[in-house]
Design a protein around this motif. Sequence first.
Motif, mmCIF file in Angstrom:
data_model
loop_
_atom_site.group_PDB
_atom_site.id
_atom_site.type_symbol
_atom_site.label_atom_id
_atom_site.label_comp_id
_atom_site.label_asym_id
_atom_site.label_seq_id
_atom_site.Cartn_x
_atom_site.Cartn_y
_atom_site.Cartn_z
ATOM 1 N N LEU A 47 0.849 -1.204 0.000
ATOM 2 C CA LEU A 47 0.000 0.000 0.000
ATOM 3 C C LEU A 47 0.877 1.243 0.000
ATOM 4 N N MET A 95 -2.762 5.454 -2.383
ATOM 5 C CA MET A 95 -3.821 4.452 -2.255
ATOM 6 C C MET A 95 -4.648 4.660 -0.986
ATOM 7 N N LEU A 96 -4.357 5.726 -0.247
ATOM 8 C CA LEU A 96 -5.013 5.980 1.028
ATOM 9 C C LEU A 96 -6.161 6.965 0.876
ATOM 10 N N ALA A 110 -6.165 2.499 3.854
ATOM 11 C CA ALA A 110 -6.374 2.089 2.460
ATOM 12 C C ALA A 110 -7.780 2.451 2.007
ATOM 13 N N ILE A 123 -8.725 -1.628 -2.217
ATOM 14 C CA ILE A 123 -8.870 -3.016 -1.754
ATOM 15 C C ILE A 123 -9.756 -3.788 -2.730
ATOM 16 N N TYR A 165 -2.994 -0.026 6.229
ATOM 17 C CA TYR A 165 -2.304 1.263 6.241
ATOM 18 C C TYR A 165 -1.103 1.284 5.308
ATOM 19 N N ARG A 166 -0.647 2.495 5.028
ATOM 20 C CA ARG A 166 0.521 2.720 4.164
ATOM 21 C C ARG A 166 1.692 1.850 4.614
#
Length: 157
Positions: free
Chosen positions: A41, A45-46, A52, A57, A97-98
Motif C-alpha cells: 500500500l 492508495m489511502l 487504504a 482493496i 495502512y501505508r
Amino acid sequence: MAEAALSGATHPILENDYASEWMGVEVLAVSDGHATIRMTLRQEMLNGFGMAHGGMIFAFADSAFALACNPVNPTPEEINNITVAAGVDINFLKPAYRGQVITAVADRRSSSGRSGLYDIQIFAADAGAQPDSLPSSGTPGELIAEFRGRSRTIPKK
C-alpha cells in the motif's frame, strides 16, 4: 505492461492490465480456479483517514478474481472466451495502512456452465514480515476483507 513472471510462465490477461501494473500487483501463484497476489500500500492508495481506500482493496481483490477465473493456458475451446465479473460483494473487516503488504487469495467455490462463484480473502501484514512471524494459522497476515465474486464466461470481442 511487462508480463508478470509466474514460475517462468505469464498470464495472458496481465499483458494489457494497466490497473494491476499501476497498483504494483505481484503474482505469487496461479492455477485453474486459484490465484494469490500481493502488493504494498502506497500513499496515493489511502483515503482521507490515512487508511487504504476501499476502492483500492476492491480493485486489488478484483485482479485476483480475474486471474482465478481465466486460464493461464487456454485450450482451443477457451481461446475465444473471457470470464468477467457478473457481480461482486465485499465486506471490509479491518483497515490497512501505508506500507503494509496486502495479499489476496482467490479460490473458485463452484462452476457450472458459463457461471462461477469465487471467494477472495484479503490479508494485511506489516512490510518485512517473515513467514515465521505470521499468525499460526499460516495466513499472510490479518484478514481485512472478504470479496465474493460471481463470474460469467462470454465471447471475446
